[in-house]
Design an enzyme around this catalytic site. Structure first.
Site, mmCIF file in Angstrom:
data_model
loop_
_atom_site.group_PDB
_atom_site.id
_atom_site.type_symbol
_atom_site.label_atom_id
_atom_site.label_comp_id
_atom_site.label_asym_id
_atom_site.label_seq_id
_atom_site.Cartn_x
_atom_site.Cartn_y
_atom_site.Cartn_z
ATOM 1 N N ARG A 33 0.889 -1.308 0.187
ATOM 2 C CA ARG A 33 -0.017 0.036 0.046
ATOM 3 C C ARG A 33 0.944 1.255 0.124
ATOM 4 N NH1 ARG A 33 -2.863 -3.096 3.632
ATOM 5 N NH2 ARG A 33 -1.792 -2.096 5.537
ATOM 6 N N VAL A 82 -2.837 -12.802 -3.035
ATOM 7 C CA VAL A 82 -2.913 -12.997 -1.523
ATOM 8 C C VAL A 82 -3.646 -12.264 -0.548
ATOM 9 C CG1 VAL A 82 -1.281 -13.965 0.204
ATOM 10 C CG2 VAL A 82 -0.876 -14.658 -2.174
ATOM 11 N N TYR A 155 -16.045 -11.702 8.441
ATOM 12 C CA TYR A 155 -14.865 -12.223 7.651
ATOM 13 C C TYR A 155 -15.315 -13.387 6.965
ATOM 14 C CZ TYR A 155 -10.542 -14.634 6.754
ATOM 15 O OH TYR A 155 -9.656 -15.346 5.973
ATOM 16 N N LYS A 159 -15.272 -13.919 2.554
ATOM 17 C CA LYS A 159 -14.305 -14.764 1.902
ATOM 18 C C LYS A 159 -15.164 -15.495 1.044
ATOM 19 C CE LYS A 159 -10.566 -15.140 2.351
ATOM 20 N NZ LYS A 159 -9.688 -14.152 1.681
ATOM 21 N N SER A 199 -4.223 -16.471 12.789
ATOM 22 C CA SER A 199 -4.027 -17.825 13.492
ATOM 23 C C SER A 199 -2.464 -17.735 14.239
ATOM 24 C CB SER A 199 -4.137 -18.704 12.424
ATOM 25 O OG SER A 199 -5.168 -18.960 11.650
#
Length: 327
Positions: A33, A82, A155, A159, A199
């Site tokens: 970014r 990604v 979230y 997806k 995670s």
């Protein structure tokens, strides 16, 4: 030398994709970014094995804006998309996650199509597979889809909405653009720097004595190095065009199981783990909120052979400790 664009090159998975691509002879371009982050990203990658003279370039592009994307994809043979928003906390307005995920994915696909890129590999998630209203009565696989209108967290909804939009775009206006999708479960493995997955944050919380959710909650695990490897296998396989691939190492693990593994292998480095996670022994099979999934398709079609979940978990913890990221 083929040129591959990796979106979100400073992120956890993006960085590991960049580590692997030059080793396989690819020239790499990546988006950030803000180009002010380039030097830090280069330093992190070089500290983890990327040569100082590796063919790696950076382009400024934001998923929320059209600017920079044509420059990013121009001359590329394939795109590994990604980058995707993953909030640390769920927003009050679900659209704050859903719209950027969907529109950002379409922005990248549109630019790739217009630039004549041949292949796009989209990083989706098991969140787009295994959160429907009913369990299929077997391990989830690539036939399964999370329902867009099910009352899931923002979230999860983002997806499935983004992946559905990607497949619809390619079918209706892709003009021959080849799309493949990777659907990872919880991504763990060695951390390269301060940018890591949510995670990984769970492992960090356990090491710091916190309980980041219901102890018997069970979830799939996969090592980030294997997810990156799967992206490269998908990108280079004609059999993978138009296909989804779940990335998971094996049966789901409970938080309690993760905590016990860390306690057994890390000794004093794990002495702050909450006793509430250790006092009762639960195997993965005893988790009450399990969603087991199968990676048989990736293993069969692409000869993919991931590390064990235990190895991914321990690599996460050891790297967090080594880098001083455990408070």
């Amino acid at each position: 030398m083929s040129t591959i664009l990796v979106t979100g090159g400073t992120g956890f998975l993006g960085s590991h994709c960049i580590l692997q691509l030059p080793r396989d002879g690819y020239e790499v371009r990546t988006t950030v970014r803000d180009l002010g982050r380039e030097q830090r990203a280069r330093s992190t990658l070089q500290a983890n094995g990327v040569a100082t003279d590796a063919p790696l370039s950076f382009v400024a592009a934001d998923l929320l804006s059209d600017g920079g994307w044509m420059e990013a994809v121009s001359g590329c043979d394939a795109v590994l998309h990604v980058a995707s928003p993953f909030p640390a906390t769920q927003p009050d307005n679900a659209d704050d996650v859903i719209i950027p995920a969907r529109d950002g994915t379409l922005r990248v696909l549109r630019a790739a199509r217009d630039a004549g890129v041949g292949r796009v590999v989209l990083t989706s998630s098991f969140a787009a597979v295994g959160y429907g209203r009913q369990h299929p009565g077997r391990d989830f696989d690539e036939r399964d889809w999370t329902e867009e209108d099910a009352p899931n967290a923002p979230y999860i909804r983002s997806k499935v909405v983004a992946e559905r939009a990607a497949w619809d775009f390619v079918a209706r206006e892709g003009n021959g653009l080849a799309l493949s999708v990777v659907n990872p479960t919880g991504i763990l493995g060695p951390v390269l720097g301060a940018d890591y997955s949510t995670s990984i944050g769970m492992v960090k919380a356990i090491l710091e004595g916190q309980v980041p959710g219901p102890p018997d909650m069970a979830f799939g695990v996969v090592d980030v190095r294997d997810v990156a490897d799967l992206h490269l296998r998908v990108m280079s396989s004609s059999e993978a065009v138009g296909e989804r691939f779940i990335a998971v190492a094996g049966p789901a693990l409970s938080l309690r199981g993760v905590a016990r593994l860390l306690s057994e292998h890390l000794g004093e480095q794990a002495d702050r783990i909450s006793t509430s996670l250790l006092e009762v022994s639960l195997t993965a099979q005893e988790g009450t909120q399990r969603r087991d999934s199968s990676s048989a398709k990736a293993r069969r079609l692409l000869d993919w052979s991931p590390r064990s979940a235990d190895e991914a978990i321990l690599a996460s913890a050891q790297s967090l400790i080594r880098l001083g990221l455990v408070i």
